[in-house]
Design a protein around this motif. Sequence first.
Motif, PDB file in Angstrom:
ATOM      1  N   UNK A 161      -3.628 -23.669  -4.301  1.00 26.57           N
ATOM      2  CA  UNK A 161      -3.979 -22.321  -4.795  1.00 26.57           C
ATOM      3  C   UNK A 161      -2.739 -21.442  -4.894  1.00 26.57           C
ATOM      4  N   UNK A 162      -2.863 -20.318  -5.564  1.00 24.24           N
ATOM      5  CA  UNK A 162      -1.705 -19.492  -5.906  1.00 24.24           C
ATOM      6  C   UNK A 162      -1.206 -18.609  -4.773  1.00 24.24           C
ATOM      7  N   UNK A 163      -2.118 -18.056  -4.007  1.00 25.02           N
ATOM      8  CA  UNK A 163      -1.686 -17.046  -3.053  1.00 25.02           C
ATOM      9  C   UNK A 163      -1.616 -17.575  -1.643  1.00 25.02           C
ATOM     10  N   UNK A 164      -0.852 -16.867  -0.752  1.00 26.84           N
ATOM     11  CA  UNK A 164       0.005 -15.721  -1.065  1.00 26.84           C
ATOM     12  C   UNK A 164       1.451 -16.129  -1.351  1.00 26.84           C
ATOM     13  N   UNK A 165       1.702 -16.589  -2.547  1.00 24.94           N
ATOM     14  CA  UNK A 165       3.059 -16.911  -2.968  1.00 24.94           C
ATOM     15  C   UNK A 165       3.887 -15.617  -2.993  1.00 24.94           C
ATOM     16  N   UNK A 166       5.156 -15.659  -2.589  1.00 27.86           N
ATOM     17  CA  UNK A 166       5.984 -14.436  -2.619  1.00 27.86           C
ATOM     18  C   UNK A 166       6.017 -13.761  -3.984  1.00 27.86           C
ATOM     19  N   UNK A 167       5.937 -14.553  -5.059  1.00 24.74           N
ATOM     20  CA  UNK A 167       5.939 -13.963  -6.395  1.00 24.74           C
ATOM     21  C   UNK A 167       4.637 -13.246  -6.698  1.00 24.74           C
ATOM     22  N   UNK A 227       2.900 -11.681  -4.354  1.00 23.74           N
ATOM     23  CA  UNK A 227       3.053 -10.425  -3.628  1.00 23.74           C
ATOM     24  C   UNK A 227       3.969  -9.462  -4.387  1.00 23.74           C
ATOM     25  N   UNK A 228       5.001 -10.012  -5.033  1.00 24.94           N
ATOM     26  CA  UNK A 228       5.889  -9.158  -5.828  1.00 24.94           C
ATOM     27  C   UNK A 228       5.158  -8.557  -7.023  1.00 24.94           C
ATOM     28  N   UNK A 229       4.244  -9.324  -7.619  1.00 19.74           N
ATOM     29  CA  UNK A 229       3.431  -8.789  -8.718  1.00 19.74           C
ATOM     30  C   UNK A 229       2.518  -7.674  -8.225  1.00 19.74           C
ATOM     31  N   UNK A 230       1.951  -7.847  -7.043  1.00 21.18           N
ATOM     32  CA  UNK A 230       1.135  -6.777  -6.458  1.00 21.18           C
ATOM     33  C   UNK A 230       1.981  -5.522  -6.247  1.00 21.18           C
ATOM     34  N   UNK A 231       3.227  -5.721  -5.816  1.00 19.98           N
ATOM     35  CA  UNK A 231       4.123  -4.577  -5.611  1.00 19.98           C
ATOM     36  C   UNK A 231       4.409  -3.873  -6.938  1.00 19.98           C
ATOM     37  N   UNK A 232       4.553  -4.644  -8.020  1.00 20.06           N
ATOM     38  CA  UNK A 232       4.750  -4.042  -9.337  1.00 20.06           C
ATOM     39  C   UNK A 232       3.551  -3.179  -9.720  1.00 20.06           C
ATOM     40  N   UNK A 233       2.351  -3.698  -9.482  1.00 21.92           N
ATOM     41  CA  UNK A 233       1.143  -2.936  -9.827  1.00 21.92           C
ATOM     42  C   UNK A 233       1.042  -1.677  -8.965  1.00 21.92           C
ATOM     43  N   UNK A 234       1.409  -1.791  -7.691  1.00 28.04           N
ATOM     44  CA  UNK A 234       1.410  -0.617  -6.813  1.00 28.04           C
ATOM     45  C   UNK A 234       2.403   0.428  -7.308  1.00 28.04           C
ATOM     46  N   UNK A 294      -1.111  -7.811   5.488  1.00 28.74           N
ATOM     47  CA  UNK A 294       0.003  -7.634   6.426  1.00 28.74           C
ATOM     48  C   UNK A 294       1.322  -8.038   5.792  1.00 28.74           C
ATOM     49  N   UNK A 295       1.338  -9.175   5.108  1.00 23.47           N
ATOM     50  CA  UNK A 295       2.561  -9.623   4.441  1.00 23.47           C
ATOM     51  C   UNK A 295       3.009  -8.613   3.384  1.00 23.47           C
ATOM     52  N   UNK A 296       2.042  -8.095   2.633  1.00 25.34           N
ATOM     53  CA  UNK A 296       2.348  -7.144   1.583  1.00 25.34           C
ATOM     54  C   UNK A 296       2.956  -5.870   2.167  1.00 25.34           C
ATOM     55  N   UNK A 297       2.388  -5.391   3.266  1.00 25.43           N
ATOM     56  CA  UNK A 297       2.904  -4.185   3.898  1.00 25.43           C
ATOM     57  C   UNK A 297       4.339  -4.395   4.381  1.00 25.43           C
ATOM     58  N   UNK A 323       4.962   3.048   3.137  1.00 30.67           N
ATOM     59  CA  UNK A 323       3.649   3.681   3.102  1.00 30.67           C
ATOM     60  C   UNK A 323       3.047   3.730   4.499  1.00 30.67           C
ATOM     61  N   UNK A 324       2.054   4.583   4.666  1.00 29.46           N
ATOM     62  CA  UNK A 324       1.434   4.775   5.970  1.00 29.46           C
ATOM     63  C   UNK A 324       0.854   3.470   6.515  1.00 29.46           C
ATOM     64  N   UNK A 325       0.120   2.749   5.676  1.00 34.59           N
ATOM     65  CA  UNK A 325      -0.538   1.522   6.107  1.00 34.59           C
ATOM     66  C   UNK A 325      -1.037   0.781   4.884  1.00 34.59           C
ATOM     67  N   UNK A 326      -1.344  -0.482   5.067  1.00 31.12           N
ATOM     68  CA  UNK A 326      -2.074  -1.250   4.058  1.00 31.12           C
ATOM     69  C   UNK A 326      -3.348  -1.748   4.723  1.00 31.12           C
ATOM     70  N   UNK A 327      -4.461  -1.190   4.317  1.00 31.59           N
ATOM     71  CA  UNK A 327      -5.763  -1.585   4.849  1.00 31.59           C
ATOM     72  C   UNK A 327      -6.399  -2.654   3.949  1.00 31.59           C
ATOM     73  N   UNK A 328      -7.305  -3.419   4.512  1.00 34.04           N
ATOM     74  CA  UNK A 328      -7.990  -4.485   3.776  1.00 34.04           C
ATOM     75  C   UNK A 328      -9.428  -4.089   3.510  1.00 34.04           C
TER      76      UNK A 328
END
Length: 280
Positions: free
Chosen positions: A101-107, A109-116, A180-183, A190-195
Motif C-alpha cells: 500500500x502507498x501510505x505512509x510513504x514520506x512522499x 506525507x510531503x503531498x499532504x504538507x503541500x495541500x496544508x 504523529x509523523x505528519x506533525x 502548528x499547535x497540534x495535529x489531531x486525528x
Amino acid sequence: MKPPLLLIGQGSHDDAYAAEFGRFVHRLRCRLDHLAADVSGGYLERATPRLSDSVASLVARGHHRLVALPLSLSRVSDDFSAAMELEQKRHPTLMYDYGRPLGPDPRVLALLAERLNEAAAEISKPARPLELVGARPRLRAVDTLLEESLHVEPGETAVVLVGEGSTDAAANAEVHRVSRLFWEMHAYDFMTVETAFVSVTPPGVPGGLERCRRLGAKRVIVVPYLLFAGGMLERVWAQALAYGAGHPDLDIRCAEVIGDCETLADVVIDRYEEALQFVP
C-alpha cells in the motif's frame, strides 16, 4: 515485456472519484509505456470496471502474471486478497505478486504538507462564504472571519487529519500514526495535529474540531487523508460546515485531497518495481 500493473480500488458510486481514478490509471500507462508494461485498474465493488473484468481482459491479452497493487493509503483489508484468490480460481494459469500500500510513504506525507500549505496560503486572502468551484467546495472559510483573526499565528492554528475510518482497529491506529509523523515532519509549527475519521469510528470531523477548540485553537485546517475527490471529501466538508455553523468564532479551512499527480505516480511505480524483484 514486464508483467502488467493492476491497480485495485475499493469502489465507489461517486463519479468524481471514478473519474480521478481513471485519470490516474491513464497517467501510469503513459509513465510505464517506456517499460512496455501494461496498466489496468479495477474495483472490488460498486463501480466499473470491476476487478474481475480487468483481470479477464489482461488474461485475454496473454498476461498470466501480474503485479496487484491496492490503491489504498491504509492497511489492506482481507477483501483484496480474497478477491485475487477468487480471480486465480477463475483463471488457473494466473499468478500475481502484491505491491505494498502507498501510505505512509514520506512522499505521501510531503503531498499532504503541500495541500496544508495551499490551504494556509488561502488564509491571506479576504474571507468569503463557502463557494463551489466546479461541483464541490474547496479551500474556502467555513464561516466569515473576524478582522482580528486574520493575524492568527501558526502556534494558534491546529490541523485535523481526517482518515476514512474502519472496523479494523489496526487500520485506524495507522491513521493516528500518520498524524504523529505528519506533525513531526511537516507541521511542527502548528499547535497540534489531531486525528478524525469520516465514518464508522470516532472521533468524527466535529469531534476533532471540538478538541482543537478546547485546546485553544483560533483556526483549524482540515486535511483529508484521502487519495481522490468524491463523496468522502464531500462528507468531510459537510461535517466541517455543520460544526462551523455552531462555532462562528473558529476559523475552519479545508485542504484538498492528495489527488492525481506525478508524485503519487512515483510512489506507485516504486511499489511496482519493488514487487518485480520477486518475479522470477
